[in-house]
Design a protein around this motif. Structure first.
Motif, short mmCIF file in Angstrom:
data_model
loop_
_atom_site.label_atom_id
_atom_site.label_comp_id
_atom_site.label_asym_id
_atom_site.label_seq_id
_atom_site.Cartn_x
_atom_site.Cartn_y
_atom_site.Cartn_z
N VAL A 15 0.86 -1.19 0.00
CA VAL A 15 0.00 0.00 0.00
C VAL A 15 0.89 1.24 0.00
CG1 VAL A 15 -1.91 -1.14 1.21
CG2 VAL A 15 -0.15 0.03 2.53
N VAL A 16 0.27 2.38 -0.23
CA VAL A 16 0.97 3.65 -0.13
C VAL A 16 1.45 3.80 1.32
CG1 VAL A 16 0.70 6.14 -0.39
CG2 VAL A 16 -0.50 4.61 -1.93
N PRO A 17 2.70 4.21 1.55
CA PRO A 17 3.25 4.27 2.91
C PRO A 17 2.47 5.11 3.91
CG PRO A 17 5.01 4.48 1.31
CD PRO A 17 3.72 4.53 0.54
N ASP A 18 1.72 6.11 3.45
CA ASP A 18 0.98 6.92 4.40
C ASP A 18 -0.45 6.42 4.64
OD1 ASP A 18 -0.13 7.73 2.00
OD2 ASP A 18 0.05 9.88 2.40
N THR A 19 -0.76 5.24 4.13
CA THR A 19 -2.06 4.63 4.41
C THR A 19 -2.19 4.41 5.92
OG1 THR A 19 -2.05 3.47 2.29
CG2 THR A 19 -3.55 2.62 3.97
N PRO A 20 -3.29 4.84 6.53
CA PRO A 20 -3.44 4.61 7.96
C PRO A 20 -3.39 3.11 8.30
CG PRO A 20 -5.00 6.25 7.24
CD PRO A 20 -4.38 5.65 6.00
N LEU A 21 -2.68 2.81 9.37
CA LEU A 21 -2.56 1.42 9.82
C LEU A 21 -3.93 0.77 10.01
CD1 LEU A 21 -0.88 -0.97 10.89
CD2 LEU A 21 -0.87 0.18 13.13
N LEU A 22 -4.90 1.53 10.49
CA LEU A 22 -6.25 1.00 10.69
C LEU A 22 -6.79 0.34 9.43
CD1 LEU A 22 -8.90 0.69 12.31
CD2 LEU A 22 -9.51 2.98 11.49
N TRP A 23 -6.63 1.00 8.28
CA TRP A 23 -7.19 0.46 7.03
C TRP A 23 -6.41 -0.74 6.55
CZ3 TRP A 23 -11.62 1.71 7.76
CH2 TRP A 23 -12.00 2.98 8.15
N VAL A 24 -5.11 -0.79 6.83
CA VAL A 24 -4.32 -1.98 6.49
C VAL A 24 -4.79 -3.15 7.36
CG1 VAL A 24 -2.00 -2.99 6.51
CG2 VAL A 24 -2.35 -0.65 5.68
N ARG A 26 -7.72 -3.59 8.86
CA ARG A 26 -9.10 -4.00 8.53
C ARG A 26 -9.26 -4.47 7.09
NH1 ARG A 26 -13.21 -3.06 11.72
NH2 ARG A 26 -14.64 -2.74 9.99
N ASP A 27 -8.83 -3.64 6.13
CA ASP A 27 -9.13 -3.91 4.73
C ASP A 27 -8.13 -4.84 4.05
OD1 ASP A 27 -11.28 -2.24 5.12
OD2 ASP A 27 -10.36 -0.52 4.12
N THR A 28 -6.86 -4.67 4.36
CA THR A 28 -5.84 -5.48 3.70
C THR A 28 -5.65 -6.82 4.41
OG1 THR A 28 -4.70 -3.46 3.02
CG2 THR A 28 -3.44 -5.51 2.89
N LEU A 29 -5.62 -6.79 5.73
CA LEU A 29 -5.34 -8.01 6.50
C LEU A 29 -6.59 -8.68 7.06
CD1 LEU A 29 -2.11 -6.74 8.29
CD2 LEU A 29 -2.30 -8.12 6.20
N GLY A 30 -7.74 -8.04 6.94
CA GLY A 30 -9.02 -8.67 7.30
C GLY A 30 -9.26 -8.85 8.79
N MET A 31 -8.60 -8.08 9.63
CA MET A 31 -8.81 -8.16 11.07
C MET A 31 -9.76 -7.02 11.45
SD MET A 31 -6.86 -10.72 11.66
CE MET A 31 -6.46 -10.86 13.37
N THR A 32 -11.01 -7.33 11.69
CA THR A 32 -12.01 -6.28 11.84
C THR A 32 -12.38 -5.95 13.29
OG1 THR A 32 -13.77 -7.91 11.58
CG2 THR A 32 -13.02 -6.75 9.58
N GLY A 33 -11.64 -6.48 14.26
CA GLY A 33 -11.91 -6.15 15.65
C GLY A 33 -11.57 -4.72 16.00
N THR A 34 -10.57 -4.16 15.34
CA THR A 34 -10.18 -2.78 15.56
C THR A 34 -11.17 -1.90 14.80
OG1 THR A 34 -7.88 -3.46 15.73
CG2 THR A 34 -8.28 -1.13 15.35
#
Length: 150
Positions: A15-24, A26-34
């Motif tokens: 992803v683009v380096p300034d992508t918020p960790l939250l979206w990585v 949730r959206d990239t790694l599929g961990m939706t608890g956060t």
């Protein structure tokens, strides 16, 4: 490609380096608890640990965690047996539940550094996490219970 450790396992995101960790998370790694709450680091719903320290993942660029250890609510305990998770249920903390993963992650950081916090220390440490349902007294009681059980 940005690589880090997530909940004890290697993880990477293209992803683009300034992508918020939250979206990585949730959206990239599929961990939706956060959860996404405010998007400006004010509510604490997105709290995760980076190298053991609580951070707001909604404003943390994923590039800031390269090579580091990230722990989400899913990584706190695989089966929900962490003392805080159990205390949360025993004290009937959740109402809507939306903020609870961030609340638990913030509390876990406190107990990792201070095994027997006072009520005032708990209140001060948790002050940046907002609960729309107002379960603050139950949150404090759950942290006190977890501290006694640890």
């Amino acid at each position: 490609m940005i690589s880090f450790t997530m909940n004890g396992k290697p993880a990477s995101a293209d992803v683009v380096p300034d992508t918020p960790l939250l979206w990585v998370i949730r959206d990239t790694l599929g961990m939706t608890g956060t959860k996404f709450g405010c998007g400006i680091s004010q509510c604490g719903a997105c709290t995760v640990h980076v190298n053991g320290n609580p951070i707001r993942s909604c404003v943390t660029p994923v590039s800031a965690v390269a090579g580091k250890k990230v722990t989400t609510i899913e990584g706190l305990s695989e089966n929900g047996e962490h003392p805080l998770q159990k205390a949360w249920v025993e004290e009937q903390v959740p109402q809507c539940g939306y903020c609870q993963s961030g609340q638990i992650m913030q509390a876990a950081a406190l107990l990792a550094k201070n095994k027997k916090p006072t009520r005032d220390q708990i209140v001060a440490h948790m002050s940046g996490n907002i609960c729309r349902c107002g379960t603050y007294n139950r949150i404090i009681a759950a942290i006190q219970r977890a501290a006694k059980q640890a």
